[in-house]
Design a protein around this motif. Structure first.
Motif, short mmCIF file in Angstrom:
data_model
loop_
_atom_site.label_atom_id
_atom_site.label_comp_id
_atom_site.label_asym_id
_atom_site.label_seq_id
_atom_site.Cartn_x
_atom_site.Cartn_y
_atom_site.Cartn_z
N GLY A 226 -36.39 -46.27 -14.87
CA GLY A 226 -36.87 -46.99 -13.71
C GLY A 226 -36.56 -46.20 -12.44
O GLY A 226 -36.20 -45.01 -12.50
N GLY A 227 -36.66 -46.89 -11.31
CA GLY A 227 -36.37 -46.23 -10.04
C GLY A 227 -34.96 -45.65 -10.00
O GLY A 227 -34.72 -44.63 -9.35
N SER A 228 -34.03 -46.29 -10.72
CA SER A 228 -32.63 -45.84 -10.64
C SER A 228 -32.45 -44.40 -11.15
O SER A 228 -31.96 -43.55 -10.41
CB SER A 228 -31.71 -46.81 -11.38
OG SER A 228 -31.80 -48.09 -10.76
N ASP B 222 -34.57 -41.90 -8.90
CA ASP B 222 -33.95 -41.62 -7.59
C ASP B 222 -32.71 -40.75 -7.75
O ASP B 222 -32.47 -39.85 -6.94
CB ASP B 222 -33.57 -42.93 -6.89
CG ASP B 222 -34.74 -43.54 -6.13
OD1 ASP B 222 -35.83 -42.94 -6.15
OD2 ASP B 222 -34.56 -44.61 -5.52
N THR C 200 -40.40 -45.45 -16.53
CA THR C 200 -40.50 -46.31 -17.71
C THR C 200 -40.57 -47.79 -17.32
O THR C 200 -40.59 -48.66 -18.18
CB THR C 200 -39.29 -46.10 -18.66
OG1 THR C 200 -38.10 -46.54 -17.98
CG2 THR C 200 -39.13 -44.65 -19.06
N THR C 201 -40.56 -48.07 -16.01
CA THR C 201 -40.87 -49.42 -15.53
C THR C 201 -42.12 -49.26 -14.65
O THR C 201 -42.42 -48.15 -14.20
CB THR C 201 -39.76 -50.02 -14.64
OG1 THR C 201 -39.54 -49.17 -13.50
CG2 THR C 201 -38.45 -50.16 -15.40
N THR D 272 -42.47 -40.66 -4.42
CA THR D 272 -41.94 -40.87 -3.07
C THR D 272 -40.94 -39.78 -2.71
O THR D 272 -40.43 -39.08 -3.59
CB THR D 272 -41.29 -42.27 -2.91
OG1 THR D 272 -40.17 -42.35 -3.79
CG2 THR D 272 -42.27 -43.38 -3.22
N LEU E 274 -44.72 -46.04 -22.08
CA LEU E 274 -43.25 -46.11 -21.92
C LEU E 274 -42.80 -47.46 -21.37
O LEU E 274 -41.62 -47.79 -21.44
CB LEU E 274 -42.77 -44.99 -20.97
CG LEU E 274 -43.06 -43.57 -21.45
CD1 LEU E 274 -42.71 -42.56 -20.36
CD2 LEU E 274 -42.27 -43.27 -22.72
N SER F 139 -41.93 -51.59 -23.75
CA SER F 139 -40.68 -52.23 -24.20
C SER F 139 -39.96 -53.00 -23.09
O SER F 139 -38.91 -53.58 -23.33
CB SER F 139 -39.74 -51.16 -24.75
OG SER F 139 -39.52 -50.17 -23.77
P1 NAD Z 1 -33.94 -49.81 -12.79
O1 NAD Z 1 -34.30 -48.38 -12.86
O2 NAD Z 1 -32.57 -50.13 -12.26
O3 NAD Z 1 -34.14 -50.45 -14.22
C1 NAD Z 1 -33.97 -51.85 -14.40
C2 NAD Z 1 -33.62 -52.17 -15.84
O4 NAD Z 1 -34.75 -51.88 -16.66
C3 NAD Z 1 -32.48 -51.36 -16.41
O5 NAD Z 1 -31.60 -52.22 -17.08
C4 NAD Z 1 -33.13 -50.41 -17.38
O6 NAD Z 1 -32.29 -50.07 -18.45
C5 NAD Z 1 -34.33 -51.23 -17.84
N1 NAD Z 1 -35.47 -50.46 -18.33
C6 NAD Z 1 -36.06 -49.39 -17.74
N2 NAD Z 1 -37.12 -48.98 -18.47
C7 NAD Z 1 -37.17 -49.79 -19.56
C8 NAD Z 1 -38.04 -49.85 -20.69
N3 NAD Z 1 -39.07 -49.02 -20.83
N4 NAD Z 1 -37.81 -50.81 -21.62
C9 NAD Z 1 -36.78 -51.70 -21.48
N5 NAD Z 1 -35.94 -51.69 -20.43
C10 NAD Z 1 -36.14 -50.74 -19.48
O7 NAD Z 1 -34.96 -50.68 -11.96
P2 NAD Z 1 -36.23 -50.34 -11.06
O8 NAD Z 1 -36.65 -51.63 -10.50
O9 NAD Z 1 -37.24 -49.55 -11.81
O10 NAD Z 1 -35.62 -49.42 -9.91
C11 NAD Z 1 -34.81 -50.01 -8.93
C12 NAD Z 1 -34.22 -48.96 -8.02
O11 NAD Z 1 -35.26 -48.18 -7.42
C13 NAD Z 1 -33.47 -49.62 -6.88
O12 NAD Z 1 -32.30 -48.88 -6.58
C14 NAD Z 1 -34.45 -49.55 -5.73
O13 NAD Z 1 -33.84 -49.60 -4.47
C15 NAD Z 1 -35.10 -48.21 -6.00
N6 NAD Z 1 -36.42 -48.01 -5.38
C16 NAD Z 1 -36.72 -46.75 -4.98
C17 NAD Z 1 -37.93 -46.47 -4.38
C18 NAD Z 1 -38.25 -45.09 -3.91
O14 NAD Z 1 -39.29 -44.87 -3.34
N7 NAD Z 1 -37.41 -44.14 -4.12
C19 NAD Z 1 -38.89 -47.49 -4.23
C20 NAD Z 1 -38.56 -48.76 -4.66
C21 NAD Z 1 -37.33 -49.03 -5.25
#
Ligand code: NAD
Length: 384
Positions: free
Chosen positions: A91-93, A96, A136-137, A145, A177, A180
């Motif tokens: 995901g974004g985490s 980033d 993957t989200t 970005t 991706l 799931s």
């Molecule tokens: P995340 O990356 O924290 O993931 C959230 C949860 O989803 C985690 O528990 C992860 O293990 C699970 N997960 C991820 N992919 C999966 C899959 N394919 N199947 C099952 N579970 C899965 O969450 P997010 O919302 O994608 O990202 C949030 C972060 O991104 C925050 O820190 C936010 O501030 C940041 N963000 C950044 C930008 C940017 O432009 N850089 C934009 C928006 C948000």
């Protein structure tokens, strides 16, 4: 009119696109660090693809939304292993984290020197190590970005490391991706994507290029988010959401956001709340207060016509009015079981602190109208 548009050097989108990773990676580096979330099973196929091509990936796991220490530790590990490419997978985490590690790998000094708000905000002068971002989200669009959102636990705030140098060299978007992703995360990440399409459409910083992306992204998210939430195996809905997320990233990186993100950054730094769920809960309330303030203080502001255009898209009705966006997005949050802000332990005593932080946030400057303190309090009360 003047506008600019910058994005990842290359975007590859498609079902099964992950299988193209290894040949693309060898063009960019010889020793990749792979930053991923906590699931070992999810990243295993990616590591195998790289290993099969003779690359020896260095894995690095981030367990939640990234902190400044996650980045520092990642940089140390990348240096120790002489990594010359950083792959963010998740995901974004993780994406980033990968972008921030790559930036600090090539730029001298300490992370804090480069951070906005809590640091000196120095520009990153040296191009980052190359980054491949693989979401993957379907939510953040962080694959395209130019910033990385990091939490500084000692400051209790989320801030961005930001630079045009941080745009990934390759965004590899494979909707498969996301199959799931469980319903609650589909909901919160999807609402992040939706918000990142609405806010850049109504901001004064919008351009014709971001407008096209926002409208197409809103159209897709509106028809797909509930479907993906109810049935994670709905491949058409997953594809629509992957496109909506990508378009949101393209739009926000080249326009601005607004009050929803102004608040979300502060709330995410203070409370353990999923970013997208906070955005979703705030969206109807910010929209309501924005529209009322625009009608009262700035009735010729083009944002009003833009809210109306969004309403027409969402309802598929030519007679829709701006206020329909409020009703539609509130109903969406109810359908997706998005809780009020009180769920995360936020109390009315926190409001002044939250409002002070949100007023300083860079996203707040993208809001279509400057909101008064009373209006900001009202938003929190309504979203509580
Ligand atoms: P995340 O990356 O924290 O993931 C959230 C949860 O989803 C985690 O528990 C992860 O293990 C699970 N997960 C991820 N992919 C999966 C899959 N394919 N199947 C099952 N579970 C899965 O969450 P997010 O919302 O994608 O990202 C949030 C972060 O991104 C925050 O820190 C936010 O501030 C940041 N963000 C950044 C930008 C940017 O432009 N850089 C934009 C928006 C948000």
């Amino acid at each position: 009119m003047r506008f600019e548009f910058a994005t990842a050097t290359r975007i590859v989108f498609g079902l099964g696109a992950l299988r193209e990773l290894a040949p693309l990676a060898v063009e960019l580096g010889a020793r990749p660090m792979v930053v991923s979330g906590k699931s070992v099973e999810r990243v295993a196929p990616l590591l195998s693809l790289l290993s099969a091509r003779g690359l020896k990936p260095v894995p690095y796991v981030v367990t939640g939304e990234p902190t400044t220490d996650d980045v520092r530790q990642g940089v140390a590990l990348a240096r120790k292993n002489a990594c010359d490419l950083v792959i963010g997978f998740g995901g974004g985490s993780p994406m980033d984290t990968a972008k921030a590690i790559a930036a600090l790998l090539t730029n001298p000094g300490e992370l804090l020197e480069y951070l906005e708000v809590i640091g000196q905000g120095k520009p990153l002068e040296v191009p980052s190590a190359p980054v491949i971002a693989i979401p993957t989200t379907a939510g953040t669009g962080a694959e395209v970005t130019r910033n990385a959102v990091l939490t500084s636990p000692e400051h209790g705030v989320k801030v961005s490391l930001r630079s045009p140098h941080m745009l990934p060299r390759l965004a590899l978007v494979d909707p498969e991706l996301t199959y799931s992703v469980p319903p609650a995360i589909t909901a919160s990440t999807g609402l992040d994507a939706f918000t990142q399409l609405v806010e850049p459409y109504v901001t004064p910083a919008a351009s014709p290029l971001t407008d096209g992306l926002c409208l197409e992204g809103i159209r897709r998210a509106a028809r797909a988010l509930q479907r993906a939430y109810r049935d994670g195996g709905d491949t058409q809905a997953r594809e629509d959401m992957a496109i909506a997320s990508l378009f949101g990233g393209l739009a926000l990186a080249n326009a601005k956001l607004g009050a929803v993100h102004g608040f979300a950054g502060v709330l995410g730094g203070l409370f353990p709340a999923p970013h997208g769920a906070v955005c979703g809960r705030l969206l109807p309330e910010v929209t309501a207060v924005n529209i009322r303030a625009l009608r009262k203080r700035d009735p010729n502001n083009r944002a009003l016509a833009r809210y109306e255009e969004i309403a027409r898209l969402l309802l598929g009705a030519s007679g829709a009015v701006a206020e329909d966006v409020i009703v539609w997005s509130a109903a969406l949050c109810r359908d997706l079981a998005i809780p009020g802000l009180a769920t995360y332990g936020i109390t009315a005593a926190d409001f002044p602190h939250i409002i002070a932080g949100a007023s300083r946030a860079s996203s707040m400057k993208g809001n279509p109208i400057a909101l008064t303190e009373a209006e900001l309090i009202e938003i929190l009360e309504r979203a509580w």
